[in-house]
Enzyme design. Structure first.
Site, mmCIF file in Angstrom:
data_model
loop_
_atom_site.group_PDB
_atom_site.id
_atom_site.type_symbol
_atom_site.label_atom_id
_atom_site.label_comp_id
_atom_site.label_asym_id
_atom_site.label_seq_id
_atom_site.Cartn_x
_atom_site.Cartn_y
_atom_site.Cartn_z
ATOM 1 N N ASN A 39 0.883 -1.163 0.000
ATOM 2 C CA ASN A 39 0.000 0.000 0.000
ATOM 3 C C ASN A 39 0.918 1.210 0.000
ATOM 4 O O ASN A 39 1.537 1.497 1.005
ATOM 5 C CB ASN A 39 -0.892 -0.022 1.231
ATOM 6 C CG ASN A 39 -2.062 0.920 1.053
ATOM 7 O OD1 ASN A 39 -2.214 1.536 0.019
ATOM 8 N ND2 ASN A 39 -2.883 1.035 2.078
ATOM 9 N N CYS A 40 1.036 1.907 -1.136
ATOM 10 C CA CYS A 40 2.229 2.699 -1.355
ATOM 11 C C CYS A 40 1.956 4.022 -2.036
ATOM 12 O O CYS A 40 0.831 4.441 -2.212
ATOM 13 C CB CYS A 40 3.199 1.889 -2.230
ATOM 14 S SG CYS A 40 3.108 0.119 -1.982
ATOM 15 N N GLY A 41 3.045 4.694 -2.447
ATOM 16 C CA GLY A 41 2.967 5.890 -3.269
ATOM 17 C C GLY A 41 3.686 5.644 -4.574
ATOM 18 O O GLY A 41 4.747 5.020 -4.601
ATOM 19 N N ASN A 85 -0.071 0.818 -6.378
ATOM 20 C CA ASN A 85 -0.500 1.352 -5.092
ATOM 21 C C ASN A 85 -1.858 0.749 -4.784
ATOM 22 O O ASN A 85 -2.858 1.106 -5.410
ATOM 23 C CB ASN A 85 -0.587 2.880 -5.155
ATOM 24 C CG ASN A 85 -1.271 3.455 -3.922
ATOM 25 O OD1 ASN A 85 -1.278 2.839 -2.857
ATOM 26 N ND2 ASN A 85 -1.869 4.625 -4.069
#
Length: 670
Positions: free
Chosen positions: A21-23, A253
């Site tokens: 779960n990211c950018g 993401n």
């Protein structure tokens, strides 16, 4: 025990639970002009996304950060001590290797051997200069040896697709050979990239440290048209060098909530795969999805395979992340037909997701059907296109802005730097969905269940009394009062809280249904639940069952399936399928009962008989298998349907026939 690359399977930890779960973001020059400035701007984007990542206890080790950009041809001509041919006539691989010199040599030799088998040529290896002092303590303990390998066509007249296929085969065969070896650090062998167009620098780094660690990124001769960056936040999992992103064609993401089913179906699909471009080597490529990788890494491997089938990157992305199409009132018939046809080939990789992607020719992004992850873009007068998880990742003067925009649910955003323009979602997809006559194929092959006439046969009557059967199949008073009665009487859903204080099934001293031993994964409950009735516009509960076909073939036979609108069907509809009389479909019913007096051994033997009966039916041409627990009595008890179904699925997968049939469950279990 923690390895240099990742945590080994132990206790309740399994690598397949890895989620991200990211950018993420990218920048490119709309007119395809290369510059070193793009590298710097991309690294600035990465630093601005630092709050979307995570940092370890040493304060310096990140969950993973990386950058993908064009192969810097002139830079490599300057730094390599061997000759390299013209652009796109060679490939560059960025590879992680073990720390042990002996094991480094073993891995290099294994890869060189597979390259030779593909009639390609190793031009040379380059040690990637790094500054270890810029790593955190944890990252330094896991740090691999980082090298680059250069591969040429060896004088062959190969198309870009043929060259990519040979590189893909060489890499996959080497991966399986090394992972299957007895070497202690074989798990550290990993290709971040092996491509004729792009290269990836990544690792367990904080965003600001990536250019400090990789010395190459400071060189002014490093120029590119595009750059894709990613900052990782691993959800309840352990970060590792190989799971840092971007991956070879995309970064991600979000979360893939359907991962286990996706991987399981992909494994089953392998038994049917044949390809002229790979020939006999294709069996050496399996499994396509390596074990122990994250959801994002697994999805990237599937996208990579779809590209090997001749599909374009936008088409592959439309297959794995389709938009909500079934109840879309204004969608064109051609686009609906494309999605329905491909739903017969592959299930969606579903979950909240923003996915930037590139193959070095085009760069774009795609949002999931629900739009549960943000993606915003900016087009500037100076010729740059910037896309990111949020606005403001680069300081842009207001007078330089032509357009701000955001990706909408299910929509695609594509930049073609060769044509120097942004291609809108409608245009991208129109060119793909009109390429083949999908509507004609569906009309000729897909059989809706509603088109099959009813048999008017009476529903069989069970001999055992109703109350005994309720006990036998595990119904409780709570099930009747709180779930079944409200649903049956008022059409209402049961009201419950998220807190559940009933004992875990594994700790309970009461008999439990097998289903109760399984719980949702963490990542599945962080998202709002979907309601198939109230949110019918973006949910699709229909399914197509029957035999599958070779994914490398894009032909009308792929949609020879039985289309069912709802996964729960009536006895009358089931009887239609049981007695189906159609040239493309044949069904068989397999009993899942066993003799009570035989005990556990009898249950195990009954499971084997189910497998044998299913295999025999499939060998005789059946492509729909009905598993039924009708006929229980004082002598015959039902095998738990979850056990029967899963055992048959995995056993027939081992026997290499799982893709030839679909399964329907006829069960009295709640």
């Amino acid at each position: 025990k923690i390895s240099r690359m990742k945590v080994k399977e132990q206790g309740l930890y399994l690598p397949e639970f890895e989620h991200d779960n990211c950018g993420a973001g990218f920048i490119c020059n709309l007119n395809g002009i290369k510059s070193n400035d793009i590298i710097h701007k991309a690294l600035d984007i990465l630093i601005k996304l630092e709050h979307r990542g995570a940092v370890s206890s040493d304060g310096r080790t990140g969950d993973g950060a990386g950058i993908l950009f064009d192969i810097p041809h002139d830079f490599f001509k300057k730094v390599c001590d061997f000759e390299i041919p013209e652009t796109r006539e060679y490939a560059v691989g960025m590879v992680f290797l073990p720390k042990s010199k002996n094991q480094v040599s073993f891995c290099m030799n294994a890869f060189e051997s597979t390259i030779k088998d593909q009639n390609l040529k190793i031009l040379g290896w380059r040690d990637v200069p790094v500054e270890v002092e810029n790593l955190g303590q944890i990252a330094a303990e896991k740090e691999p040896t980082v090298k680059q390998v250069f591969v040429s066509k060896n004088g062959q007249d190969l198309t870009e697709n043929e060259f990519n296929a040979k590189l893909f085969a060489a890499r996959k065969i080497a991966e399986h050979a090394i992972r299957g070896s007895k070497t202690s650090e074989s798990h550290m062998f990993y290709f971040s990239s092996l491509s004729t167009t792009t290269i990836i620098y990544k690792g367990l780094l904080m965003p600001e440290d990536i250019s400090r660690y990789y010395v190459d990124l400071k060189d002014p001769d490093l120029v590119t048209r595009l750059a894709l960056v990613h900052q990782r936040f691993s959800t309840n999992t352990f970060p590792s060098w190989d799971l840092a992103q971007p991956f070879r064609y995309m970064c991600h993401n979000g979360e893939i909530n359907t991962l286990r089913g996706n991987v399981s179906r992909m494994r089953a699909r392998e038994e049917l795969m044949q390809s002229k471009i790979f020939g006999d080597d294709i069996k050496k490529l399996f499994p396509i999805i390596l074990e122990g990788k994250s959801d994002s890494a697994s999805m990237d491997m599937v996208v990579e395979l779809l590209l090997m089938t001749g599909r374009s990157l936008p088409e592959a992305m439309m297959m794995v992340v389709p938009e909500a199409w079934e109840k879309h009132q204004t969608m064109s018939p051609e686009k609906k037909a494309f999605y329905e046809f491909n739903a017969c080939i592959m299930e969606p990789w579903d979950g909240p997701a923003s996915i930037p992607f590139t193959d070095g020719n085009v760069i774009g992004a795609l949002l999931d059907r629900n739009g549960l992850r943000p993606s915003r873009y900016t087009l500037t007068k100076s010729g740059f296109v910037i896309m990111s998880s949020e606005i403001g990742v680069l300081d842009i003067e207001p007078e330089d802005v032509i357009q701000h925009g955001r990706l909408e649910p299910g929509k695609m955003f594509l930049v073609d730097m060769n044509e120097g323009r942004i291609i809108e979602d409608e245009e991208v997809k129109r060119s793909i969905v009109t390429k083949r006559p999908y509507k004609e194929w569906l009309d000729a092959n897909l059989l809706p269940l509603s088109n099959i006439p009813y048999t008017n046969n009476p529903t069989p009557v069970e001999k055992l009394d109703f109350l005994t059967r309720q006990k036998l199949f595990g119904y409780t008073i709570e099930d009747l009062k709180t779930i079944i009665n409200p649903m049956g009487g008022q059409g209402a859903e049961a009201i419950s809280s998220m807190g559940n204080d009933t004992p875990l099934a594994v700790l309970s001293d009461q008999p439990q249904l097998l289903y109760n031993y399984f719980k949702q994964l963490f990542a599945q409950v962080t998202n709002p639940p979907l309601d198939g009735i109230r949110e019918e516009i973006i949910t699709d509960i229909s399914l197509a069952i029957g035999g599958d076909f070779n994914i490398f073939e894009i032909e009308s036979k792929q949609c020879k399936k039985l289309k069912i609108q709802n996964p729960v069907i009536s006895n009358e509809d089931l009887d239609k399928i049981r007695n189906i009389d159609h040239v493309d479909f044949k069904s068989a019913t397999i009993s899942t009962l066993y003799k009570i007096e035989k005990g556990v051994n009898g249950l195990e033997r009954a499971l084997e008989k189910c497998v044998e009966a299913t295999f025999k039916a499939v060998s005789e041409g059946c492509n729909v298998i009905i598993l039924s627990d009708r006929g229980v009595s004082e002598e015959l008890a039902p095998i738990p349907m979850l056990l029967a179904c899963s055992y048959i699925h995995h056993s027939l997968n081992i026997l290499q026939v799982r893709s030839k049939f679909g399964i329907i469950i006829e069960s009295a279990e709640p």
